[in-house]
Design a protein around this motif. Structure first.
Motif, short mmCIF file in Angstrom:
data_model
loop_
_atom_site.label_atom_id
_atom_site.label_comp_id
_atom_site.label_asym_id
_atom_site.label_seq_id
_atom_site.Cartn_x
_atom_site.Cartn_y
_atom_site.Cartn_z
N VAL A 98 50.10 36.27 43.83
CA VAL A 98 49.98 36.58 45.25
C VAL A 98 50.16 35.33 46.11
CG1 VAL A 98 48.41 37.42 47.02
CG2 VAL A 98 48.49 38.55 44.81
N ILE B 241 47.95 42.18 36.48
CA ILE B 241 47.33 43.50 36.63
C ILE B 241 47.35 44.23 35.29
CG2 ILE B 241 49.22 45.08 37.28
CD1 ILE B 241 47.45 45.73 39.75
N ALA C 297 56.23 38.25 41.63
CA ALA C 297 56.09 39.66 41.25
C ALA C 297 55.79 39.78 39.76
CB ALA C 297 57.36 40.42 41.60
N PHE D 160 52.22 38.80 39.09
CA PHE D 160 51.30 39.83 39.56
C PHE D 160 51.21 40.97 38.55
CE2 PHE D 160 50.24 43.62 42.05
CZ PHE D 160 49.12 43.18 42.72
N MET E 3 46.98 37.05 38.46
CA MET E 3 47.33 37.90 39.60
C MET E 3 47.27 37.12 40.90
SD MET E 3 45.28 41.46 39.45
CE MET E 3 45.69 42.15 41.02
#
Lengths: 511, 100
Positions: B42, B19, B12, B15, B38
């Motif tokens: 994932v 972003i 998390a 990510f 990112m």
């Protein structure tokens, strides 16, 4: 699911364009284009056969390699998918024919962009695959196939402006698909399945599901250039060669919308609330106003058309709040659902035809003038009657004047809005149409105005103008079979369904 | 804290870093690296969900998905780098000049 009639067409619809694309790479320049055009005609023919097959048999499936899900991959062609595939085929064929002639005129300078053909066929395979997919990961793969071939098409000219726009497009596409994939991972982690039909039954409401819904929706909004992620669309769509702009605006962005629609209706029913629908509707409403206003302010034709795409995609998002029922309402009493669905589908199809025609006309004007500054459109009617007519017709459909497909979409949307009591969307629809009328009539006024000085209109192949005109006419002709089309779509399980919500976030199923 | 929780939290964080980087930076290379981060986040989610109980072997499906995802991510990153390089050759620009 697996007791539906089997059919080979879904697999062929994905396989044939890929095969032809690969085949065309073995040839050079002229040969590549010949194979490419043959491939697109064959694919379109196949799509028509498959469409007819679905009208007779209803939903058909194909199990790849005989491996049944959950292990294998299942392709499902229901009436909704058939309509999208049919639309892609019809619009695709006209753009292919146009591209064949268009690139030939540019042969000396660029070699006629032979790479257009394999890329377009890969794109087509990706689109067909997307419409047929029935699991979350397959959708991710097709999104990527579409994204990469679309960006490669957008930078075909190799000019610096196109490359910069293309890089921005690619980065947005990667961000969107990674966000989508993050949601897919969460869904798989909490349910252990990726199959859409299965997920619709087993998905439980909860924090994980809500979070997955948010990242998947954001990812898809980036992909379909929904507000506030529309920034990449106008430069990318306007700097590509004309047939590519038409493909990107008419077909590619609809892919992400299709997934969003399917996932919201079939999978995420359990965690959608009334507020979620209002929020995405608001994003759509802002896109309609902002996009139309920006289009109105532009001074070059292709940028007008590209900004108008942002606005027209906004209308698609405005369908969602109508599909999610307020607490206490049930799908049986909600008689506007079928109106909202018809509005959505007609908006997709009418925009595909009208926008493709608009971009192809812009290409013709650039070919004749060498640029697309709108003040040079003066006396277009005197010089290029057919193109002026095409722009006029496509514009009328974008505004939503009767008897165009765009009118059908906006009328049904308004009807749905008033029947559902969500009157606050109505001014947006009307203002959007008014602003659209503003930029379309601005173009038409110039087209009829006498030329100030004699601008040299270079001669353009008549065929190109005819293709653009036929597409514009298409956006009117689609209204004729409206009754049978809606009837056909109603045999699709998802068409006409709504999502019932209860006050406290959760929900009952989505039938 | 269990192993898969550490993985999930890390993913998390990766990510979000990614972003944030995509939207905050202007330079081509920084943006491309941000998308790769990112992607790393994932893929780590998938890997962490592959763990089942200690005795049985890992769930193969997420691993297969990760492999496909990595192939796609590598291809996209290579394409983005090629575009960035070409833009640099043509114009000498290394970052987006207009807004966003």
């Amino acid at each position: 699911m697996t007791d539906l009639p089997l059919s080979p067409y879904p697999a062929l619809l994905v396989g044939l364009p890929i095969l032809m694309a690969a085949l065309s790479l073995f040839f050079k320049n002229r040969g590549e284009a010949v194979v490419g055009l043959t491939g697109s005609l064959l694919t379109a023919g196949l799509a028509v056969i498959a469409f007819v097959d679905v009208t007779q048999q209803g939903t058909v499936i194909h199990i790849l390699g005989g491996w049944e899900p959950p292990l294998g991959i299942l392709l499902r062609m229901d009436p909704l998918a058939a309509v999208f595939i049919g639309m892609t085929a019809v619009v695709g064929v006209f753009i292919s024919l146009y591209a064949w002639r268009y690139f030939r005129t540019q042969e000396t300078a660029t070699g006629g962009f032979p790479l257009f053909w394999p890329l377009w066929l890969f794109l087509w395979a990706g689109l067909n695959g997307l419409f047929l997919s029935n699991d979350l990961f397959n959708l991710f793969v097709t999104l990527e196939v579409i994204g990469i071939s679309a960006v490669a098409l957008a930078v075909l000219s190799g000019k610096a402006a196109a490359l910069t726009a293309g890089l921005r497009y690619l980065l947005a596409a990667i961000t969107g698909s990674m966000s989508y994939l993050f949601g897919v991972a969460l869904i798989y982690g909490s349910t252990g399945t990726l199959d859409l039909t299965h997920l619709g039954h087993v998905l439980q409401p909860g924090t994980t599901t809500t979070f997955a819904l948010v990242v998947i929706t954001l990812g898809l909004l980036i992909k379909m250039a929904g507000f506030p992620f529309h920034f990449w669309l106008p430069p990318a769509h306007s700097s590509a060669p004309a047939p590519v702009s038409a493909l990107l605006s008419a077909l590619v962005v609809k892919g992400a919308f299709y997934i969003l629609l399917r996932l919201w209706m079939e999978v995420f029913g359990v965690s959608l609330t009334y507020a979620a629908g209002q929020l995405i509707g608001l994003a759509g409403a802002i896109a309609v106003i902002w996009g139309s206003w920006q289009a109105f302010m532009q001074t070059s034709l292709k940028l007008i058309v590209a900004h108008s795409s942002v606005a027209q995609l906004g209308y698609l998002l405005m369908v969602f709040p109508l599909l999610i029922l307020a607490p206490g309402e049930s799908a049986d009493s909600a008689d506007w659902l079928s109106n909202a669905w018809t509005a959505g589908i007609y908006q997709v199809i009418a925009h595909a035809f009208a926008k493709a025609s608009f971009f192809l006309s812009a290409g013709i004007i650039i070919m004749a003038l060498g640029h697309d500054r709108i003040e040079s459109l003066r006396d277009l009617v005197g010089n290029m009657r057919i193109t002026a007519l095409a722009i006029g017709l496509a514009g009328v459909s974008l505004i939503g004047l009767p008897p165009s497909g765009g009118f059908m979409a906006k009328w049904m949307l308004l009807k749905g809005i008033f029947l559902s009591g969500q009157w606050w969307w109505a001014p947006v629809v009307l203002a959007g149409s008014l602003l659209t009328a503003g930029y379309v009539f601005m173009l038409l006024r110039l087209a009829f105005a006498p030329a100030r000085e004699k601008e040299p209109f270079r001669p353009v192949p008549k065929k190109l103008e005819v293709y653009a005109l036929l597409l514009a006419l298409g956006s009117f002709l689609i209204v004729l079979p409206a009754d049978s089309l809606v009837q056909f779509l109603e045999s699709s399980e998802i068409f006409g369904s709504g999502i019932e919500t209860i006050v406290e976030g959760g929900a009952h199923g989505n039938d | 804290m269990e192993t898969y929780q550490i993985y999930s939290l890390t993913s998390a964080v990766l990510f979000v870093i990614g972003i944030g980087g995509v939207f905050a930076s202007r330079q081509f290379i920084k943006k491309i690296i941000a998308t790769i981060i990112m992607g790393g986040g994932v893929f780590l989610v998938f890997v962490s969900f592959a763990q089942r109980d200690a005795l049985s072997f890992a769930d193969p499906v997420p691993l297969a998905l990760v492999i496909t995802g990595i192939v796609v991510a590598v291809a996209s990153a290579a394409f983005a780098l090629a575009l960035a390089r070409r833009i640099y050759q043509l114009t000498g620009e290394e970052s987006f000049t207009t807004e966003k």
